[in-house]
Design a protein around this motif. Structure first.
Motif, PDB file in Angstrom:
ATOM      1  N   THR A 119       1.272 -28.838  45.315  1.00 30.01           N
ATOM      2  CA  THR A 119       0.533 -29.185  44.115  1.00 30.01           C
ATOM      3  C   THR A 119       0.604 -28.041  43.100  1.00 30.01           C
ATOM      4  O   THR A 119       0.942 -26.901  43.446  1.00 30.01           O
ATOM      5  CB  THR A 119      -0.958 -29.448  44.423  1.00 30.01           C
ATOM      6  N   THR A 120       0.260 -28.381  41.873  1.00 34.87           N
ATOM      7  CA  THR A 120       0.164 -27.351  40.839  1.00 34.87           C
ATOM      8  C   THR A 120      -0.898 -26.331  41.197  1.00 34.87           C
ATOM      9  O   THR A 120      -0.731 -25.126  40.982  1.00 34.87           O
ATOM     10  CB  THR A 120      -0.169 -27.997  39.474  1.00 34.87           C
ATOM     11  N   ALA A 121      -2.007 -26.800  41.752  1.00 42.30           N
ATOM     12  CA  ALA A 121      -3.096 -25.896  42.137  1.00 42.30           C
ATOM     13  C   ALA A 121      -2.632 -24.896  43.185  1.00 42.30           C
ATOM     14  O   ALA A 121      -2.977 -23.706  43.130  1.00 42.30           O
ATOM     15  CB  ALA A 121      -4.284 -26.703  42.650  1.00 42.30           C
ATOM     16  N   ALA A 122      -1.845 -25.356  44.140  1.00 50.09           N
ATOM     17  CA  ALA A 122      -1.349 -24.459  45.182  1.00 50.09           C
ATOM     18  C   ALA A 122      -0.414 -23.410  44.594  1.00 50.09           C
ATOM     19  O   ALA A 122      -0.433 -22.237  44.996  1.00 50.09           O
ATOM     20  CB  ALA A 122      -0.639 -25.264  46.263  1.00 50.09           C
ATOM     21  N   LEU A 123       0.407 -23.815  43.625  1.00 47.87           N
ATOM     22  CA  LEU A 123       1.323 -22.874  42.991  1.00 47.87           C
ATOM     23  C   LEU A 123       0.552 -21.829  42.190  1.00 47.87           C
ATOM     24  O   LEU A 123       0.843 -20.626  42.269  1.00 47.87           O
ATOM     25  CB  LEU A 123       2.295 -23.631  42.083  1.00 47.87           C
ATOM     26  N   ASN A 124      -0.449 -22.257  41.437  1.00 52.12           N
ATOM     27  CA  ASN A 124      -1.266 -21.289  40.691  1.00 52.12           C
ATOM     28  C   ASN A 124      -2.025 -20.356  41.629  1.00 52.12           C
ATOM     29  O   ASN A 124      -2.196 -19.174  41.335  1.00 52.12           O
ATOM     30  CB  ASN A 124      -2.245 -22.022  39.773  1.00 52.12           C
ATOM     31  N   ALA A 125      -2.460 -20.875  42.762  1.00 54.63           N
ATOM     32  CA  ALA A 125      -3.128 -20.017  43.747  1.00 54.63           C
ATOM     33  C   ALA A 125      -2.164 -18.965  44.280  1.00 54.63           C
ATOM     34  O   ALA A 125      -2.552 -17.813  44.530  1.00 54.63           O
ATOM     35  CB  ALA A 125      -3.686 -20.862  44.888  1.00 54.63           C
ATOM     36  N   GLY A 126      -0.901 -19.349  44.454  1.00 56.19           N
ATOM     37  CA  GLY A 126       0.101 -18.381  44.902  1.00 56.19           C
ATOM     38  C   GLY A 126       0.336 -17.290  43.877  1.00 56.19           C
ATOM     39  O   GLY A 126       0.455 -16.107  44.221  1.00 56.19           O
ATOM     40  N   GLN A 165       6.061 -26.938  37.483  1.00 56.06           N
ATOM     41  CA  GLN A 165       6.148 -28.260  38.097  1.00 56.06           C
ATOM     42  C   GLN A 165       6.824 -29.272  37.172  1.00 56.06           C
ATOM     43  O   GLN A 165       7.527 -30.168  37.628  1.00 56.06           O
ATOM     44  CB  GLN A 165       4.747 -28.745  38.479  1.00 56.06           C
ATOM     45  N   VAL A 208      -9.292 -20.724  40.725  1.00 54.39           N
ATOM     46  CA  VAL A 208      -8.610 -20.124  41.867  1.00 54.39           C
ATOM     47  C   VAL A 208      -9.536 -19.080  42.481  1.00 54.39           C
ATOM     48  O   VAL A 208     -10.517 -18.658  41.866  1.00 54.39           O
ATOM     49  CB  VAL A 208      -7.279 -19.446  41.464  1.00 54.39           C
ATOM     50  N   PHE A 260       5.807 -25.842  46.778  1.00 50.96           N
ATOM     51  CA  PHE A 260       4.355 -25.955  46.729  1.00 50.96           C
ATOM     52  C   PHE A 260       3.963 -27.412  46.531  1.00 50.96           C
ATOM     53  O   PHE A 260       4.516 -28.096  45.666  1.00 50.96           O
ATOM     54  CB  PHE A 260       3.788 -25.102  45.595  1.00 50.96           C
TER      55      PHE A 260
END
Length: 297
Positions: free
Chosen positions: A248-255, A214, A196, A246
């Motif tokens: 994707t999982t990546a987008a959620l972790n970025a948040g 997720q 991230v 969100f």
């Protein structure tokens, strides 16, 4: 044996006048700063990324304050087992409790994400006093020798420690029971990470918050516990992040990472993390052997 020593320490420190404990924490700050070079170098390296326009003198001042905050946290931590419920509740103001209650009402469990700000352990104990069952992922606590005693002490307060090697199974089961799962997102105990952006640089970040949310539909609440004054705290719980919002999982972790960055930036003096968070930090800021592993308390 470790439980006996831990019990004696908590009794001794709990009997110490509050003001004296904080005076000792201040007096020991310079020793902490000088005698633990790997911690000092790691803190300065991280601050170089978090405070890119600051001078080295400014970063040195903040690093000392970080170590003072950690000393205070240790003093407060050893007092916790002997605090009554009323004493604890009187010492804390809470912002955003309604966010937690709404998320719990969803019935899919709640993932609490925090950083090592102020006194994260006190926040966990408060949640236990509110009647929630909390499952916290943590590695070594204080020291390997003390870890079993610390975990036993927490279990008596309905705080269940989950070891990193246990994987996701216990956490998934906890969320199925609508319990709380606590994850420290700036620690170094996770084995699987995602990349991230953190303070403008790429960093390895725990994948757990996004993956668990997720998979289960559990909402994520980011928060922190700041020290307002000796013996006075404020716990802040942000509005929940719904994984369905969100892509994707990546987008959620970025948040989650973006919120954690905001919390840290607003409380750098109380950020108690002493390992380098970024690879390739400047050689002048990092120690040759790297910083010691961060220790959960």
């Amino acid at each position: 044996m470790s439980r006996l020593v831990f019990g004696l320490l908590t009794s001794l420190i709990a009997g110490m006048p509050l003001r004296l404990g904080y005076v000792l924490a201040r007096m020991l700050t310079e020793a902490h700063f000088r005698l633990f070079p790997s911690r000092r170098h790691a803190a300065l390296a991280n601050l170089a990324c978090a405070m890119p326009r600051s001078t080295r003198r400014e970063r040195m001042r903040v690093a000392r304050n970080m170590m003072y905050s950690y000393n205070c946290m240790l003093f407060e931590f050893f007092r916790l087992p002997h605090l009554t419920r009323d004493e604890l509740l009187r010492s804390v103001e809470v912002v955003g409790r309604e966010n937690l209650e709404r998320a719990v009402a969803g019935g899919r469990g709640v993932i609490l994400c925090s950083t090592h700000l102020g006194n994260w352990e006190l926040a966990a104990v408060l949640l236990a006093h509110w009647g929630y069952t909390l499952h916290a992922v943590a590695g070594v606590q204080l020291s390997r020798w003390f870890t079993p005693a610390v975990r036993e002490s927490k279990a008596e307060l309905a705080i269940h420690t989950v070891a990193p090697e246990d994987g996701y199974r216990k956490l998934l089961r906890a969320l199925e029971h609508n319990d709380l799962v606590a994850l420290m997102v700036d620690g170094d105990i996770y084995s699987h990470g995602a990349t991230v952006e953190f303070f403008g640089r790429e960093m390895r970040f725990p994948a757990g918050p996004g993956v668990l949310a997720q998979r289960t539909g559990a909402q994520i609440i980011c928060g922190y516990c700041e020290r307002l004054a000796p013996g006075r705290f404020r716990i802040v719980m942000e509005p929940a992040l719904d994984p369905a919002a969100f892509p994707t999982t990546a987008a959620l972790n970025a948040g989650v990472a973006a919120i954690a960055e905001r919390h840290i930036l607003g409380h750098l003096d109380q950020w108690c993390i002493f390992r380098p968070l970024w690879d390739g930090v400047p050689a002048t800021e990092s120690s040759p052997e790297g910083a010691a592993r961060s220790v959960e308390a």
